[in-house]
Design an enzyme around this catalytic site. Sequence first.
Site, mmCIF file in Angstrom:
data_model
loop_
_atom_site.group_PDB
_atom_site.id
_atom_site.type_symbol
_atom_site.label_atom_id
_atom_site.label_comp_id
_atom_site.label_asym_id
_atom_site.label_seq_id
_atom_site.Cartn_x
_atom_site.Cartn_y
_atom_site.Cartn_z
ATOM 1 N N ARG A 260 13.847 0.280 17.823
ATOM 2 C CA ARG A 260 13.200 1.426 18.810
ATOM 3 C C ARG A 260 12.099 1.265 19.408
ATOM 4 O O ARG A 260 11.662 1.727 20.453
ATOM 5 C CB ARG A 260 13.119 2.524 17.657
ATOM 6 C CG ARG A 260 14.433 3.174 17.132
ATOM 7 C CD ARG A 260 13.880 4.546 16.345
ATOM 8 N NE ARG A 260 13.138 4.448 15.584
ATOM 9 C CZ ARG A 260 13.520 4.209 14.064
ATOM 10 N NH1 ARG A 260 14.741 3.835 13.806
ATOM 11 N NH2 ARG A 260 12.754 4.116 13.110
ATOM 12 N N TYR B 165 20.547 -11.283 -5.814
ATOM 13 C CA TYR B 165 19.530 -11.700 -4.697
ATOM 14 C C TYR B 165 20.157 -12.464 -3.842
ATOM 15 O O TYR B 165 19.724 -12.335 -2.620
ATOM 16 C CB TYR B 165 18.546 -12.434 -6.042
ATOM 17 C CG TYR B 165 17.435 -13.100 -4.779
ATOM 18 C CD1 TYR B 165 16.556 -12.260 -4.085
ATOM 19 C CD2 TYR B 165 17.097 -14.424 -5.014
ATOM 20 C CE1 TYR B 165 15.613 -12.749 -3.558
ATOM 21 C CE2 TYR B 165 15.980 -14.923 -4.197
ATOM 22 C CZ TYR B 165 15.207 -13.898 -3.466
ATOM 23 O OH TYR B 165 14.278 -14.670 -2.671
ATOM 24 N N THR C 47 7.447 -22.069 -3.280
ATOM 25 C CA THR C 47 6.258 -21.875 -2.736
ATOM 26 C C THR C 47 5.164 -21.656 -3.796
ATOM 27 O O THR C 47 5.497 -20.933 -4.877
ATOM 28 C CB THR C 47 6.155 -20.972 -1.436
ATOM 29 O OG1 THR C 47 7.169 -21.226 -0.528
ATOM 30 C CG2 THR C 47 4.710 -20.806 -0.860
#
Length: 224
Positions: free
Chosen positions: A12, A51, A81
């Site tokens: 949008r 997941y 990480t």
Amino acid sequence: MGTLNMLGLAKRVGARFLLTSTSEIYGDPLQHPQKETYWGNVNPIGERSCYDEGKRTAETLAMDYHRGAGVEVRIARIFNTYGPRMCLDDGRVVSNFVAQAIRKQPMTVYGDGQQTRSFQYVSDLVDGLAALMEGEHIGPFNLGNPGEFTMLELSEVVKETIDPTATIEFKPNTADDPHMRKPDISKAKELLNWEPKISLREGLPLMVGDFRKRILNEDEGKDA
């Protein structure tokens, strides 16, 4: 659903959309190291599958919005990480080992500890995400450090950094735990001019300093 809603918003308002996907989309990989062209080896009804498949579906949606509605998408497949300010008890292996060693608790190793992961310091990941968003390439890109460690090797680095007397406690492995995880980052090197700079032995002490401070404050709070 969150990805779908945000893709609708990006469409949008004409925004560039970053999807932070994951190395988990490769499942328990049969290819090593993993390239972005590898489709993965995922158990669709396993304990980890909501997941794995959730992220795989999110990538599908991103590419459909790109092809069908011209949304500018960027896809990063992020490998393990670590760094300061992570939750102390988030259940991730580096956080677990560091918090346990500082608290003088045994480090919990699941299975035989021979499964491997590749650990990247958080600032390297941020640099990679910035390069991806500022560039013209959609991805997906593997963003991770190719330095590969078994869980036992990781525990040794944590011991060296925190407490040489730290011990290990073995527990049964979790279901569908990937045996190997290592990114092939040649695509990111070539197209994003990115590669990680900070090794585990350099990055871990920076995380440990932060965890030590917070765990100390936690303990002082209990004594108060």
